[in-house]
Design a protein around this motif. Sequence first.
Motif, PDB file in Angstrom:
ATOM      1  N   GLY A  90      41.499 -38.429  88.457  1.00 38.15           N
ATOM      2  CA  GLY A  90      41.626 -39.876  88.360  1.00 38.15           C
ATOM      3  C   GLY A  90      43.010 -40.357  88.724  1.00 38.15           C
ATOM      4  N   TRP A  91      43.173 -41.674  88.602  1.00 38.17           N
ATOM      5  CA  TRP A  91      44.466 -42.285  88.909  1.00 38.17           C
ATOM      6  C   TRP A  91      45.417 -42.075  87.739  1.00 38.17           C
ATOM      7  CZ3 TRP A  91      45.257 -43.788  93.711  1.00 38.17           C
ATOM      8  CH2 TRP A  91      44.157 -44.180  94.492  1.00 38.17           C
ATOM      9  N   TYR A  92      46.659 -41.763  88.082  1.00 40.23           N
ATOM     10  CA  TYR A  92      47.642 -41.510  87.034  1.00 40.23           C
ATOM     11  C   TYR A  92      48.929 -42.289  87.302  1.00 40.23           C
ATOM     12  CZ  TYR A  92      50.287 -39.021  83.500  1.00 40.23           C
ATOM     13  OH  TYR A  92      51.023 -38.717  82.390  1.00 40.23           O
ATOM     14  N   CYS A  93      49.445 -42.930  86.262  1.00 39.68           N
ATOM     15  CA  CYS A  93      50.718 -43.648  86.404  1.00 39.68           C
ATOM     16  C   CYS A  93      51.776 -42.906  85.594  1.00 39.68           C
ATOM     17  CB  CYS A  93      50.578 -45.076  85.889  1.00 39.68           C
ATOM     18  SG  CYS A  93      52.163 -45.918  85.821  1.00 39.68           S
ATOM     19  N   ILE A  94      52.803 -42.464  86.304  1.00 35.79           N
ATOM     20  CA  ILE A  94      53.867 -41.707  85.612  1.00 35.79           C
ATOM     21  C   ILE A  94      54.593 -42.594  84.619  1.00 35.79           C
ATOM     22  CG2 ILE A  94      56.105 -40.573  85.885  1.00 35.79           C
ATOM     23  CD1 ILE A  94      55.262 -39.533  88.497  1.00 35.79           C
ATOM     24  N   HIS A  95      54.848 -43.821  85.033  1.00 33.61           N
ATOM     25  CA  HIS A  95      55.621 -44.698  84.165  1.00 33.61           C
ATOM     26  C   HIS A  95      54.921 -44.907  82.827  1.00 33.61           C
ATOM     27  CE1 HIS A  95      58.466 -47.786  83.062  1.00 33.61           C
ATOM     28  NE2 HIS A  95      57.425 -48.466  82.597  1.00 33.61           N
ATOM     29  N   CYS A  96      53.603 -45.168  82.890  1.00 37.25           N
ATOM     30  CA  CYS A  96      52.855 -45.414  81.652  1.00 37.25           C
ATOM     31  C   CYS A  96      52.354 -44.123  81.032  1.00 37.25           C
ATOM     32  CB  CYS A  96      51.678 -46.340  81.915  1.00 37.25           C
ATOM     33  SG  CYS A  96      52.201 -47.945  82.523  1.00 37.25           S
ATOM     34  N   SER A 100      37.945 -48.372  88.455  1.00 35.61           N
ATOM     35  CA  SER A 100      37.581 -49.788  88.346  1.00 35.61           C
ATOM     36  C   SER A 100      38.797 -50.662  88.024  1.00 35.61           C
ATOM     37  CB  SER A 100      36.527 -49.967  87.263  1.00 35.61           C
ATOM     38  OG  SER A 100      37.039 -49.476  86.034  1.00 35.61           O
ATOM     39  N   GLN A 101      39.828 -50.070  87.419  1.00 36.36           N
ATOM     40  CA  GLN A 101      40.991 -50.883  87.030  1.00 36.36           C
ATOM     41  C   GLN A 101      42.125 -50.832  88.046  1.00 36.36           C
ATOM     42  OE1 GLN A 101      42.444 -49.921  83.114  1.00 36.36           O
ATOM     43  NE2 GLN A 101      40.440 -50.216  82.180  1.00 36.36           N
ATOM     44  N   VAL A 102      42.030 -49.907  89.006  1.00 32.51           N
ATOM     45  CA  VAL A 102      43.163 -49.740  89.936  1.00 32.51           C
ATOM     46  C   VAL A 102      42.908 -50.527  91.221  1.00 32.51           C
ATOM     47  CG1 VAL A 102      44.484 -48.064  91.292  1.00 32.51           C
ATOM     48  CG2 VAL A 102      43.744 -47.483  88.976  1.00 32.51           C
ATOM     49  N   LYS A 103      43.807 -51.498  91.494  1.00 32.28           N
ATOM     50  CA  LYS A 103      43.671 -52.286  92.720  1.00 32.28           C
ATOM     51  C   LYS A 103      44.860 -51.967  93.626  1.00 32.28           C
ATOM     52  CE  LYS A 103      40.246 -55.061  91.333  1.00 32.28           C
ATOM     53  NZ  LYS A 103      40.147 -55.007  89.886  1.00 32.28           N
ATOM     54  N   ASP A 104      44.591 -51.723  94.902  1.00 28.58           N
ATOM     55  CA  ASP A 104      45.623 -51.423  95.906  1.00 28.58           C
ATOM     56  C   ASP A 104      46.567 -50.303  95.488  1.00 28.58           C
ATOM     57  OD1 ASP A 104      44.607 -53.629  97.276  1.00 28.58           O
ATOM     58  OD2 ASP A 104      45.972 -54.997  96.216  1.00 28.58           O
ATOM     59  N   SER A 119      48.596 -51.561  84.447  1.00 26.10           N
ATOM     60  CA  SER A 119      49.430 -51.962  83.316  1.00 26.10           C
ATOM     61  C   SER A 119      50.825 -52.404  83.762  1.00 26.10           C
ATOM     62  CB  SER A 119      49.522 -50.809  82.329  1.00 26.10           C
ATOM     63  OG  SER A 119      50.424 -51.111  81.320  1.00 26.10           O
ATOM     64  N   CYS A 120      51.493 -51.593  84.623  1.00 30.59           N
ATOM     65  CA  CYS A 120      52.883 -51.932  84.966  1.00 30.59           C
ATOM     66  C   CYS A 120      53.077 -52.322  86.429  1.00 30.59           C
ATOM     67  CB  CYS A 120      53.809 -50.774  84.608  1.00 30.59           C
ATOM     68  SG  CYS A 120      53.668 -49.388  85.742  1.00 30.59           S
ATOM     69  N   ASP A 153      49.056 -42.300  91.411  1.00 31.34           N
ATOM     70  CA  ASP A 153      48.618 -41.171  92.246  1.00 31.34           C
ATOM     71  C   ASP A 153      47.284 -40.656  91.749  1.00 31.34           C
ATOM     72  OD1 ASP A 153      50.917 -41.016  93.808  1.00 31.34           O
ATOM     73  OD2 ASP A 153      51.976 -39.963  92.184  1.00 31.34           O
ATOM     74  N   ILE A 154      46.521 -40.075  92.713  1.00 30.91           N
ATOM     75  CA  ILE A 154      45.292 -39.389  92.293  1.00 30.91           C
ATOM     76  C   ILE A 154      45.688 -38.015  91.749  1.00 30.91           C
ATOM     77  CG2 ILE A 154      43.381 -38.024  93.266  1.00 30.91           C
ATOM     78  CD1 ILE A 154      42.348 -40.635  92.824  1.00 30.91           C
ATOM     79  N   LEU A 155      45.117 -37.682  90.639  1.00 34.21           N
ATOM     80  CA  LEU A 155      45.487 -36.433  90.010  1.00 34.21           C
ATOM     81  C   LEU A 155      44.239 -35.692  89.583  1.00 34.21           C
ATOM     82  CD1 LEU A 155      48.454 -35.643  89.132  1.00 34.21           C
ATOM     83  CD2 LEU A 155      47.656 -36.103  86.832  1.00 34.21           C
TER      84      LEU A 155
END
Length: 498
Positions: free
Chosen positions: A122-128, A135-139, A144-145, A150-152
Amino acid sequence: MKFYITTPIYYVNDKPHIGHAYTTIAADILARFKRLMGYNVFFLTGTDEHGKKIEKAAEELKISPKELADKNHIIFKELWEKLDISYSKFIRTTDPEHQEAVKVFWTKMVSSGTVYKGKYVGWYCIHCESFFPSSQVKDGKCPSCGRAVDILEEESYFFSVKKFKEKLSKYIETSNFIRPEFRKAEVLNALKEIDDISISRSRERVSWGIPVPGDDKFVIYVWVDALINYVSALGYPNGDKMSFWPADVHFIGKDILKFHAIYWPMFLEAVGLEPPKTIFSHGWWRVEGKKMSKSLKNVVDPFEIAKLFGSDTLRFFMFREIPFGRDGDFSEEAIRKRYESNLAKDFGNLLLRVSKFAENNFPEGVRKNFPSSNTELETAFDLWMEKMENIDYFSALDVIWNLVNLANKLMDQKSPWNLIKHDREKAEQVIYELAHIIKVIIFMLYPFCVSTCRKVSHNFGIQWLLDESSPKDKKDVLGFQEKFKISSTGVLFPKIEG
Ligand code: MSP
């Protein structure tokens, strides 16, 4: 009577900003209030020192994550000293006792049968430090931030949520758990949609963390590690401070509500501990209408604000400007306005006028020489208590300011400087009356403006009233004392140039 208050533990990848100061001051205000009311308060704050975010920041500085944490956690401590934060314990997640407690907690979760090994894609945000569903990731941006995600794909331990959902949902609906009330619906919705929680990270990707007991290819997810600080600080599993659990209030910002209101009570339930009583989540400060961010170079440094206006002004401003819980807009102009109009003009001038007049005309003190009646003050005190108990600081300050205005009006209307010319006794009575109101104001304002109230309490001979080690009741605050021996407060809030 025990009372346990916490702040979030702050990431040490950067210096503190006013957002961090906000949560911590909010917690300190409640801690001081509760102590004055006779509670045995345990007030916890600290730093969150593991995870990719810290690892990356250290790498950029070419130092080890521990060196970065050792250096930066001190800046938080220095800030808390500047801002009169009366914490009982400062925890660091690199403390060996904390790391041990996390391992025990983890092992208990595993033996409760709620943890399994699976695969995460899935998508992963290092910062958060979080995964997000597509469904929540756009562009390719974090929902959240706003940073790139990145896809992980990796193996992970998961915490199974299904056993806990219904009970938690009931708890949220039927208790005072989520404050302010208007955030309940958003938590209940998030709870409905929540999937099993990934609670580990592969060591290859994140090496700076607590190893998973029995499987050191993994480290424990930094949010699991971090949340456990609230019990490890009490000596979990068997330490003597565990009697403070469950926490009475976890103060947090709205961005980390999901972790505290959903993950945390589930983890606790899995290990057989009660959920916290209240999670109070506050709004965010923007700066001149914009989100505070490094790239916009608009991050407000609380050290600078405290240096310019004083710690009490920052403490006062943040809770007088907006209802606690809502978002607010921070600007130097707004804080200057509060300083000049509320603190210097309404409050500082009142105290200077009364104290100087008393010092000049009644150096022996002003005595009580009139029949007592204080219903107006009693009503104000009761209302202030109710608002403070309810963590409605904005309304509590409103009550205080009504009294400040009342005292100013009294001073103008009764003009003791005229009375003194022909009726000394009457003038003394007016000053006593004013000193009595000021005593009540100082008590009620103390949790907000600690050092000013302490100073003034000396000038008015009432320092005993603010001694947090002995409980105060209504009689102490509203009762008439024999006399006030008053010395001038001097100018409490001098003009600030520039
Ligand atoms: N380490 C986690 C918390 C773990 S608690 C078990 C974390 N740390 S943080 O340093 O990023 O942020 C801590 C707090 O600062 C959060 O409560 C957050 O809401 C608050 N704020 C950060 N920016 C803020 C504003 N601009 N305004 C108000 N508070 C804000 O999250």
